[in-house]
Write a protein that holds these residues in place. Structure first.
Motif, PDB file in Angstrom:
ATOM      1  N   LYS A  29       0.830  -1.209   0.000  1.00  0.00           N
ATOM      2  CA  LYS A  29       0.000   0.000   0.000  1.00  0.00           C
ATOM      3  C   LYS A  29       0.865   1.260   0.000  1.00  0.00           C
ATOM      4  N   LEU A  30       1.959   1.229   0.783  1.00  0.00           N
ATOM      5  CA  LEU A  30       2.831   2.396   0.892  1.00  0.00           C
ATOM      6  C   LEU A  30       3.840   2.481  -0.246  1.00  0.00           C
ATOM      7  N   ARG A  31       3.924   1.422  -1.067  1.00  0.00           N
ATOM      8  CA  ARG A  31       4.895   1.350  -2.159  1.00  0.00           C
ATOM      9  C   ARG A  31       6.328   1.499  -1.635  1.00  0.00           C
ATOM     10  N   ILE A  32       6.596   0.812  -0.543  1.00  0.00           N
ATOM     11  CA  ILE A  32       7.923   0.798   0.073  1.00  0.00           C
ATOM     12  C   ILE A  32       8.426  -0.636   0.040  1.00  0.00           C
ATOM     13  N   PRO A  33       9.692  -0.884  -0.295  1.00  0.00           N
ATOM     14  CA  PRO A  33      10.221  -2.254  -0.286  1.00  0.00           C
ATOM     15  C   PRO A  33       9.929  -2.948   1.043  1.00  0.00           C
ATOM     16  N   TYR A  34       9.422  -4.168   0.955  1.00  0.00           N
ATOM     17  CA  TYR A  34       8.930  -4.822   2.165  1.00  0.00           C
ATOM     18  C   TYR A  34       9.986  -5.091   3.233  1.00  0.00           C
ATOM     19  N   PRO A  35      11.296  -5.302   2.898  1.00  0.00           N
ATOM     20  CA  PRO A  35      12.256  -5.479   3.996  1.00  0.00           C
ATOM     21  C   PRO A  35      12.295  -4.302   4.956  1.00  0.00           C
ATOM     22  N   ILE A  36      12.152  -3.078   4.438  1.00  0.00           N
ATOM     23  CA  ILE A  36      12.186  -1.892   5.295  1.00  0.00           C
ATOM     24  C   ILE A  36      10.985  -1.880   6.225  1.00  0.00           C
ATOM     25  N   VAL A  37       9.805  -2.100   5.673  1.00  0.00           N
ATOM     26  CA  VAL A  37       8.585  -2.079   6.488  1.00  0.00           C
ATOM     27  C   VAL A  37       8.610  -3.196   7.534  1.00  0.00           C
ATOM     28  N   LEU A  38       9.095  -4.372   7.155  1.00  0.00           N
ATOM     29  CA  LEU A  38       9.117  -5.499   8.089  1.00  0.00           C
ATOM     30  C   LEU A  38      10.091  -5.254   9.239  1.00  0.00           C
ATOM     31  N   THR A 130      26.969  -7.452   2.428  1.00  0.00           N
ATOM     32  CA  THR A 130      25.641  -6.886   2.186  1.00  0.00           C
ATOM     33  C   THR A 130      24.627  -8.013   2.108  1.00  0.00           C
ATOM     34  N   ASP A 131      23.370  -7.659   2.248  1.00  0.00           N
ATOM     35  CA  ASP A 131      22.310  -8.654   2.288  1.00  0.00           C
ATOM     36  C   ASP A 131      21.761  -8.904   0.887  1.00  0.00           C
ATOM     37  N   PHE A 354      28.084   6.577  -7.604  1.00  0.00           N
ATOM     38  CA  PHE A 354      27.679   7.016  -6.263  1.00  0.00           C
ATOM     39  C   PHE A 354      26.502   6.189  -5.747  1.00  0.00           C
ATOM     40  N   VAL A 355      25.547   5.890  -6.620  1.00  0.00           N
ATOM     41  CA  VAL A 355      24.383   5.106  -6.200  1.00  0.00           C
ATOM     42  C   VAL A 355      24.805   3.700  -5.795  1.00  0.00           C
ATOM     43  N   VAL A 356      25.733   3.084  -6.543  1.00  0.00           N
ATOM     44  CA  VAL A 356      26.249   1.776  -6.151  1.00  0.00           C
ATOM     45  C   VAL A 356      26.908   1.854  -4.775  1.00  0.00           C
ATOM     46  N   GLY A 357      27.625   2.955  -4.530  1.00  0.00           N
ATOM     47  CA  GLY A 357      28.246   3.132  -3.226  1.00  0.00           C
ATOM     48  C   GLY A 357      27.245   3.358  -2.124  1.00  0.00           C
ATOM     49  N   TRP A 358      26.145   3.986  -2.451  1.00  0.00           N
ATOM     50  CA  TRP A 358      25.122   4.279  -1.433  1.00  0.00           C
ATOM     51  C   TRP A 358      24.259   3.056  -1.137  1.00  0.00           C
ATOM     52  N   THR A 359      24.240   2.104  -2.051  1.00  0.00           N
ATOM     53  CA  THR A 359      23.355   0.938  -1.900  1.00  0.00           C
ATOM     54  C   THR A 359      24.150  -0.211  -1.297  1.00  0.00           C
ATOM     55  N   GLY A 360      24.348  -0.149   0.008  1.00  0.00           N
ATOM     56  CA  GLY A 360      25.094  -1.206   0.696  1.00  0.00           C
ATOM     57  C   GLY A 360      24.350  -1.683   1.926  1.00  0.00           C
ATOM     58  N   MET A 361      23.139  -2.211   1.735  1.00  0.00           N
ATOM     59  CA  MET A 361      22.311  -2.627   2.869  1.00  0.00           C
ATOM     60  C   MET A 361      22.836  -3.907   3.518  1.00  0.00           C
ATOM     61  N   ARG A 362      22.869  -3.916   4.842  1.00  0.00           N
ATOM     62  CA  ARG A 362      23.230  -5.118   5.579  1.00  0.00           C
ATOM     63  C   ARG A 362      21.973  -5.828   6.044  1.00  0.00           C
ATOM     64  N   ALA A 393      26.428  -4.157  15.011  1.00  0.00           N
ATOM     65  CA  ALA A 393      25.897  -4.855  13.836  1.00  0.00           C
ATOM     66  C   ALA A 393      24.417  -4.545  13.652  1.00  0.00           C
ATOM     67  N   PHE A 394      23.664  -4.548  14.757  1.00  0.00           N
ATOM     68  CA  PHE A 394      22.236  -4.230  14.688  1.00  0.00           C
ATOM     69  C   PHE A 394      22.032  -2.793  14.215  1.00  0.00           C
ATOM     70  N   SER A 395      22.850  -1.880  14.706  1.00  0.00           N
ATOM     71  CA  SER A 395      22.727  -0.477  14.307  1.00  0.00           C
ATOM     72  C   SER A 395      23.008  -0.294  12.824  1.00  0.00           C
ATOM     73  N   VAL A 396      24.052  -0.963  12.339  1.00  0.00           N
ATOM     74  CA  VAL A 396      24.404  -0.858  10.917  1.00  0.00           C
ATOM     75  C   VAL A 396      23.268  -1.390  10.046  1.00  0.00           C
ATOM     76  N   ILE A 397      22.646  -2.486  10.464  1.00  0.00           N
ATOM     77  CA  ILE A 397      21.523  -3.043   9.699  1.00  0.00           C
ATOM     78  C   ILE A 397      20.387  -2.031   9.620  1.00  0.00           C
ATOM     79  N   LEU A 398      20.030  -1.444  10.763  1.00  0.00           N
ATOM     80  CA  LEU A 398      18.929  -0.472  10.778  1.00  0.00           C
ATOM     81  C   LEU A 398      19.251   0.749   9.924  1.00  0.00           C
ATOM     82  N   VAL A 399      20.453   1.303  10.090  1.00  0.00           N
ATOM     83  CA  VAL A 399      20.796   2.531   9.376  1.00  0.00           C
ATOM     84  C   VAL A 399      20.873   2.288   7.874  1.00  0.00           C
ATOM     85  N   THR A 400      21.574   1.225   7.472  1.00  0.00           N
ATOM     86  CA  THR A 400      21.740   0.988   6.032  1.00  0.00           C
ATOM     87  C   THR A 400      20.443   0.543   5.376  1.00  0.00           C
ATOM     88  N   LEU A 401      19.675  -0.291   6.074  1.00  0.00           N
ATOM     89  CA  LEU A 401      18.451  -0.807   5.473  1.00  0.00           C
ATOM     90  C   LEU A 401      17.361   0.254   5.435  1.00  0.00           C
TER      91      LEU A 401
END
Length: 535
Positions: A29-38, A130-131, A354-362, A393-401
């Protein structure tokens, strides 16, 4: 009572599954990737009083969750794009992991008390990979250019192996008191990679042979689910990379599946795997969010304010490390691809790099690796920094994801990188070639059969000529082209007819003139026809 424990576990699992379904629907409904919402949903759920305490078991993550997710990610990866971008992928999957570990090792003692270079290696290895699922689902949904998506997918498939190797060395130094040499590290990396890939290909070859002798949907789907576990465990038993074994078997079998899957089995397998990976991913990301109470409870020597500062500074440092690496590595990778491999590949624009560098989700691998760290050092002293590593590790996951994931859509729009929705010329050419081959075969078969079946051939050929005419490009043959509106109306009318057929079949069942089994068979045929029209 054992029954009571099982019943409680069942209730918890069902509640988690309910959360996954609800949050997945909200993400749509929000059109947001589901990993973020979950993840955010799981984080909010963790603050609700009475929520059961659920901790991630590293063995479950590595032995139960990781193999099927990696296998599916490899299955949907195109080998052509993976091999074409292999140099760029390796610079990220191995070069960036090494750079991250080195950067964290050199800098960590400046802002984290009690950390030395040995703990820096362990921390860097924990947060380096990265995940795979987060990268794939987020990159595809926000409309990144295909080349970027291919590189990010390839990186996330391979870098788990290099990061886990670095972690293996870090733990050996920290706990065992060993100091591996560079030569030993390179040999171990070579063995880890070569043996892992060889095991994966061997398992894939065996499954390929079995699939050629079986044509039964449930059996073949069960075999496909079993394959990643066999590949992973076989490689791990040989002290090789289970990750690379699963990826190799997935890439191999995906490429061969066109030969051994029948059409009906392929449809069933796609449905099962899409549902299975969504459920597993959903549970994983919700569980990630639910880990906050466990992570905070384990750290008692730091105030919440200090922990937040540590988490924010360390996460931004990791993002900066990736951005520092990505620009020179992109230039060197392009140099190798153009000068050595003779690929006609231009250096990507700075905004794409730059976008490749910014897209490093854990993701969950980092947290599982942190939780799996030993509790004691080489001298049997307690590993007091272990809990802080888990929190970081938990903080990095939250911030990057969450932060990077949510910022990507406006970022790619601002940089003008949003992928256009124009038809893919490669797809159009392929469809025309396929239709032309079908018409050629019809003509040859018609000449052999003679005039007796002329009406049948004409009816079939008319459909293919009409479809081919709708795909004819401007300037090729104006007389052969038909109006897109005419062809669109033909498709709409065909859909209307399918709906009429569907209603008639249901009415026959309701009148008792056919049974439910026959209705399901008819519905399946109509569903396949409608799917073909949708494509």
């Amino acid at each position: 009572m054992p029954g009571g424990v099982i019943h409680a576990a069942e209730i918890v699992f069902l509640l988690l599954l309910l959360f996954v379904v609800a949050l997945g629907t909200l993400a749509q409904k929000l059109r947001i990737p589901y990993p973020i919402v979950l993840v955010v949903g799981g984080l909010l759920l963790s603050f609700i009083p009475g929520i059961p305490k659920i901790t991630l078991d590293p063995d479950i993550v590595f032995l139960v969750i990781l193999p099927p997710l990696l296998f599916y990610a490899a299955w949907v990866t195109s080998w052509r794009e993976f091999s074409y971008h292999l140099v760029s992928i390796l610079f990220l999957a191995f070069g960036l992991v090494a750079f991250t570990v080195a950067g964290v090792t050199l800098a960590v003692h400046w802002f984290l008390p009690g950390f030395d270079w040995r703990m820096g290696i362990v921390l860097g290895a924990v947060v380096a990979p990265t995940d795979a699922i987060a990268a794939t689902s987020i990159a595809r949904r926000i409309g990144l250019p295909k080349g970027i998506v291919d590189i990010l997918e390839g990186e996330s498939l391979v870098n788990d192996a290099s990061a886990l190797l670095a972690l293996e060395f870090g733990i050996a130094i920290l706990v065992g008191g060993e100091t591996p040499t560079i030569a030993a590290g390179l040999l171990r990396l070579l063995y880890l990679t070569a043996t892992g890939i060889a095991v994966g290909l061997a398992i894939g070859g065996i499954v390929h042979w079995i699939e050629h002798h079986v044509d039964d949907g449930p059996i073949e789907i069960a075999l496909s689910i079993l394959t990643p576990y066999v590949a992973y465990l076989a490689a791990e038993s040989m002290h090789a990379s289970g990750v690379l074994a699963v990826v190799a078997s997935g890439l191999y079998l995906s490429r061969k599946s066109s030969h051994f899957f029948s059409p009906s089995v392929r449809l069933q397998a796609w449905s099962v795997w899409e549902a299975l990976t969504f459920v597993i991913n959903g549970l994983v990301f919700v569980l990630l969010g639910l880990q906050l109470p466990y992570v905070l409870h384990a750290i008692r020597d730091y105030s919440l304010e200090r922990l937040l500062v540590y988490g924010a500074v360390f996460s931004l440092f990791l993002i900066l490390l990736r951005l520092i690496w990505i620009f020179p590595s992109a230039y060197v990778a392009n140099l190798i691809r153009t000068r050595v491999l003779r690929q006609k590949e231009r250096l990507p624009p700075l905004r794409q790099i730059f976008v490749v560098g910014w897209t490093g989700m854990r993701g969950v691998i980092s947290l599982a690796a942190a939780i799996a760290l030993p509790r004691a050092l080489a001298n049997d002293a307690p590993f007091t920094q272990r809990n802080l590593i888990i929190f970081l590790a938990f903080s990095v996951i939250l911030v990057t994801l969450v932060l990077q994931g949510l910022s990507l859509p406006p970022l790619i729009r601002a940089l003008g990188l949003a992928r256009a929705t124009e038809p893919d010329p490669e797809e159009s050419q392929a469809r025309r070639a396929i239709l032309q081959a079908a018409l050629t075969h019809l003509q040859e078969a018609r000449e052999k059969d003679g005039a007796e079946f002329a009406e049948v051939y004409e009816d079939i050929a008319h459909h293919y000529r009409q479809r081919l005419a709708s795909l004819t490009e401007v300037g090729e043959d104006p007389e052969a082209r038909i109006s897109p509106g005419l062809y669109r109306r033909s498709i709409e009318l065909s859909r209307e007819i399918l709906q009429v057929k569907r209603r008639a079949a249901v009415q026959l069942r309701n009148q008792g003139r056919i049974n439910d089994e026959l209705l399901r068979r008819i519905e399946r045929e109509l569903d396949l026809d409608e799917t073909r029209l949708s494509l």
